[in-house]
Motif scaffolding. Structure first.
Motif, PDB file in Angstrom:
ATOM      1  N   VAL A   1     109.810  24.891  30.447  1.00  0.00           N
ATOM      2  CA  VAL A   1     110.803  24.044  29.567  1.00  0.00           C
ATOM      3  C   VAL A   1     109.964  22.827  28.871  1.00  0.00           C
ATOM      4  N   GLY A   2     109.003  22.563  29.800  1.00  0.00           N
ATOM      5  CA  GLY A   2     108.042  21.436  29.352  1.00  0.00           C
ATOM      6  C   GLY A   2     107.354  21.954  28.469  1.00  0.00           C
ATOM      7  N   ARG A   3     106.728  23.218  28.407  1.00  0.00           N
ATOM      8  CA  ARG A   3     105.998  23.480  27.534  1.00  0.00           C
ATOM      9  C   ARG A   3     106.541  23.774  26.170  1.00  0.00           C
ATOM     10  N   TRP A   4     107.657  24.249  26.281  1.00  0.00           N
ATOM     11  CA  TRP A   4     108.603  24.390  25.194  1.00  0.00           C
ATOM     12  C   TRP A   4     108.924  23.166  24.506  1.00  0.00           C
ATOM     13  N   VAL A   5     109.063  22.246  25.348  1.00  0.00           N
ATOM     14  CA  VAL A   5     109.705  20.851  24.763  1.00  0.00           C
ATOM     15  C   VAL A   5     108.222  20.447  23.920  1.00  0.00           C
ATOM     16  N   TYR A   6     107.289  20.489  24.629  1.00  0.00           N
ATOM     17  CA  TYR A   6     106.050  19.872  23.805  1.00  0.00           C
ATOM     18  C   TYR A   6     105.637  20.400  22.501  1.00  0.00           C
ATOM     19  N   ILE A   7     105.714  21.859  22.329  1.00  0.00           N
ATOM     20  CA  ILE A   7     105.207  22.595  21.397  1.00  0.00           C
ATOM     21  C   ILE A   7     106.461  22.192  20.276  1.00  0.00           C
ATOM     22  N   THR A   8     107.756  22.337  20.700  1.00  0.00           N
ATOM     23  CA  THR A   8     108.877  21.991  19.703  1.00  0.00           C
ATOM     24  C   THR A   8     108.784  20.561  19.121  1.00  0.00           C
ATOM     25  N   ASP A   9     108.572  19.628  20.014  1.00  0.00           N
ATOM     26  CA  ASP A   9     108.118  18.122  19.362  1.00  0.00           C
ATOM     27  C   ASP A   9     107.083  18.425  18.575  1.00  0.00           C
ATOM     28  N   ALA A  10     105.936  19.060  18.681  1.00  0.00           N
ATOM     29  CA  ALA A  10     104.929  18.966  17.966  1.00  0.00           C
ATOM     30  C   ALA A  10     105.319  19.607  16.362  1.00  0.00           C
ATOM     31  N   TRP A  11     106.052  20.675  16.512  1.00  0.00           N
ATOM     32  CA  TRP A  11     106.528  21.233  15.110  1.00  0.00           C
ATOM     33  C   TRP A  11     107.462  20.272  14.388  1.00  0.00           C
ATOM     34  N   ASP A  12     108.375  19.780  15.215  1.00  0.00           N
ATOM     35  CA  ASP A  12     109.104  18.601  14.653  1.00  0.00           C
ATOM     36  C   ASP A  12     108.319  17.409  13.989  1.00  0.00           C
ATOM     37  N   ASP A  13     107.161  16.828  14.310  1.00  0.00           N
ATOM     38  CA  ASP A  13     106.503  15.738  13.941  1.00  0.00           C
ATOM     39  C   ASP A  13     105.425  16.564  13.076  1.00  0.00           C
ATOM     40  N   LEU A  14     105.473  17.741  12.699  1.00  0.00           N
ATOM     41  CA  LEU A  14     104.393  18.235  11.770  1.00  0.00           C
ATOM     42  C   LEU A  14     104.231  17.815  10.387  1.00  0.00           C
ATOM     43  N   GLN A  15     105.347  17.427   9.715  1.00  0.00           N
ATOM     44  CA  GLN A  15     105.076  16.767   8.301  1.00  0.00           C
ATOM     45  C   GLN A  15     104.631  15.385   8.487  1.00  0.00           C
ATOM     46  N   ASP A  16     105.245  14.613   9.204  1.00  0.00           N
ATOM     47  CA  ASP A  16     105.017  13.268   9.594  1.00  0.00           C
ATOM     48  C   ASP A  16     103.256  13.163   9.883  1.00  0.00           C
ATOM     49  N   ASP A  17     103.022  13.940  10.992  1.00  0.00           N
ATOM     50  CA  ASP A  17     101.579  14.099  11.146  1.00  0.00           C
ATOM     51  C   ASP A  17     100.609  14.481  10.173  1.00  0.00           C
ATOM     52  N   LEU A  18     101.174  15.439   9.397  1.00  0.00           N
ATOM     53  CA  LEU A  18     100.107  15.771   8.316  1.00  0.00           C
ATOM     54  C   LEU A  18     100.007  14.684   7.283  1.00  0.00           C
ATOM     55  N   LYS A  19     101.104  13.861   6.948  1.00  0.00           N
ATOM     56  CA  LYS A  19     100.894  12.756   6.106  1.00  0.00           C
ATOM     57  C   LYS A  19      99.994  11.471   6.500  1.00  0.00           C
ATOM     58  N   SER A  20     100.336  11.506   8.065  1.00  0.00           N
ATOM     59  CA  SER A  20      99.600  10.126   8.547  1.00  0.00           C
ATOM     60  C   SER A  20      98.121  10.705   9.051  1.00  0.00           C
ATOM     61  N   GLY A  21      98.096  11.917   9.206  1.00  0.00           N
ATOM     62  CA  GLY A  21      96.825  12.374   9.726  1.00  0.00           C
ATOM     63  C   GLY A  21      96.615  12.097  11.161  1.00  0.00           C
TER      64      GLY A  21
END
Lengths: 202, 294
Positions: free
Chosen positions: B193-213
């Motif tokens: 569940v921890g692994r799942w949360v980490y990866i799901t959160d990474a996907w959720d932040d994808l757009q923002d992180d692409l912009k901010s680098g």
């Protein structure tokens, strides 16, 4: 241990109900659901308990005649076949024994980075639950040696979830329509062999 | 935490939903009782799952009472109290939030870093109390956050390595369970569940992180450069998330979860895949309430 409690049915349950409960549990703890899972030993224990309970009930009811439930073997992934070098045979043994750190060490030390190396590396990661890495290594192994069935099976397993999991999340596995098509084609071929024709255009 | 670990409501029975909500309300009241009014901000679905799981495996007594609260000031709501699992989940919430804030104070810039530093300072005393209760878990979280920080700075291309740092620290929450036959499945559930949360959160932040680098494990792994480049990563991420959910579900079948069983299974079999789907479709962020706390 009360066998009825193990199967989760009342002692007054009919034979069919007992059988149904047993089948359901046997499907739940089936080895297929615990392939490459570090908890396979616990699932195996459960399976044994269920088998014993079912046996006991059927014996009690039929007074003597044993039915012998499902005979399941928990081979936790056969890592013993078609190995090329003796060093990799050892790695396979280590993976089988669940000694993943030692297996990984041997692999990192190895100079041979062929298809089997990638496959074994993937197997170590798979056991750890590092599914993305496992898939990547299996893909490498398959592209290096596309004809190896073992590698292809491993990759295929990474691309799907178990039927039991899918059923419980309300997704069916079946390509029902394809099955209909292919059975029609087979039927057509059979007919043509016999001189007739089911589908005139082919 | 994040608020991704929720049941799939359409498949719940009414009494299961009531009992889930009673646990959620119970966690909120426990946070207030143990850590003061402001600590209710730490309430999250993820830690409610932790409470459900732990309450299931320890089969500690469950008492239900009816209470009013700020959210429901007129109608009294069913609420579970005096449950050891709730105390445990409340302590975990404080520990995880504290280290998450310390981490953002370190990583972020400007106003956000200031806010994080200030909130962490406010939480400091509460953290001391919580870590005295669960020293092993607090140590594991500190170590896990440090490890994540290292991996981020190295810009590790391995999605699993980054997720493992997070998942391994969640797994440590099971350290107090004495019986091995229970501890191992619980550890596997928490890890995946921890692994799942980490990866799901990474996907959720994808757009923002692409912009901010800033570092994002999925960007690093699939070398995503543009929002269009996400398509290729999508299928692989979807599969890997499903596999973790499946492994956690298989582990849950080996446990006697008592009253929590239908809810925990709903979450693992249906809640996680439904949430992953919604995050990947980008429909979660539009919803105003994520109930993920802070």
């Amino acid at each position: 241990m009360d066998p009825y409690r193990v199967l989760g049915v009342s002692p007054n349950a009919s034979d069919d109900e007992v059988k149904k409960a047993y089948r359901e549990l046997a499907r739940k703890y089936h080895p297929d659901n615990y392939v490459n899972n570090p908890l396979a030993d616990l699932a195996q224990e459960k399976m044994k308990e269920i088998n014993e309970a079912y046996d006991q009930i059927t014996k009690q009811r039929a007074s003597g005649s044993s039915s012998g439930g499902y005979q399941n073997t928990y081979s936790s992934g056969s890592y013993t076949q078609n190995t090329g070098s003796p060093a990799f045979a050892r790695v396979r043994q280590l993976i089988m024994a669940g000694n993943l750190d030692a297996a990984e060490q041997e692999l990192t030390a190895s100079a041979d980075h062929g298809a089997e190396w990638h496959f074994l590396m993937g197997s170590v990661y798979l056991r750890r639950g590092w599914y993305d890495e496992a898939r990547r290594y299996f893909q490498n192994a398959c592209s290096m040696d596309p004809n190896n069935m073992e590698y292809r099976m491993a990759l295929q397993n990474m691309n799907q979830t178990s039927a039991y999991y899918n059923q419980n999340r309300g997704v069916s596995n079946g390509g029902g329509f394809c099955d209909v098509c292919s059975s029609l084609l087979v039927a057509d071929c059979c007919c043509e062999c016999m001189g007739g024709d089911l589908i005139p255009c082919c | 935490m994040f608020g991704y670990v929720r049941p799939y409501k359409p498949e719940m029975k009414v009494r299961e939903f009531e009992s889930f909500r009673a646990m959620y309300c119970g966690l909120c009241h426990t946070l207030k009782a143990r850590y003061g009014f402001g600590s209710r901000m730490l309430l999250s679905y993820d830690m409610c799952f932790m409470a459900l799981l732990m309450s299931g495996v320890t089969s500690c007594g469950i008492k239900t009472c009816y209470k009013r609260c700020v959210v429901s000031p007129f109608r009294k709501r069913a609420c579970i109290n005096e449950n050891l699992a709730l105390d445990f989940a409340a302590d975990c919430s404080v520990i995880l939030t504290y280290w998450k804030l310390r981490d953002s104070a370190h990583d972020e810039k400007g106003m956000r870093a200031m806010t994080a530093r200030f909130t962490a300072w406010l939480l400091k005393r509460k953290y001391r109390k919580a870590s005295a209760q669960l020293p092993a878990f607090a140590g594991a979280v500190e170590q896990g956050i440090r490890r994540l920080d290292e991996l981020e700075r190295e810009n590790t291309p391995s999605l699993d390595r980054a997720a493992d740092a997070f998942a391994a620290m969640m797994k440590k929450a099971a350290v107090g369970i004495a019986e091995e036959k229970v501890r191992r499945p619980v550890e596997q559930i928490l890890y995946h569940v921890g692994r799942w949360v980490y990866i799901t959160d990474a996907w959720d932040d994808l757009q923002d992180d692409l912009k901010s680098g800033s570092y994002n494990a999925i960007i690093a792994r699939f070398e995503v450069k543009t929002p269009e480049g996400m398509a290729e990563a999508r299928e692989a991420v979807r599969l890997t998330l499903l596999q973790s959910a499946q492994t956690a579900a298989a582990a849950s079948e080996l446990l006697d979860l008592g009253r929590s069983e239908p809810i925990v299974k709903n979450i693992l079999y249906m809640g996680l895949p439904a949430m992953a789907e919604s995050v990947m479709e980008g429909t979660t962020k539009q919803r105003s309430s994520r109930h993920g706390s802070i």
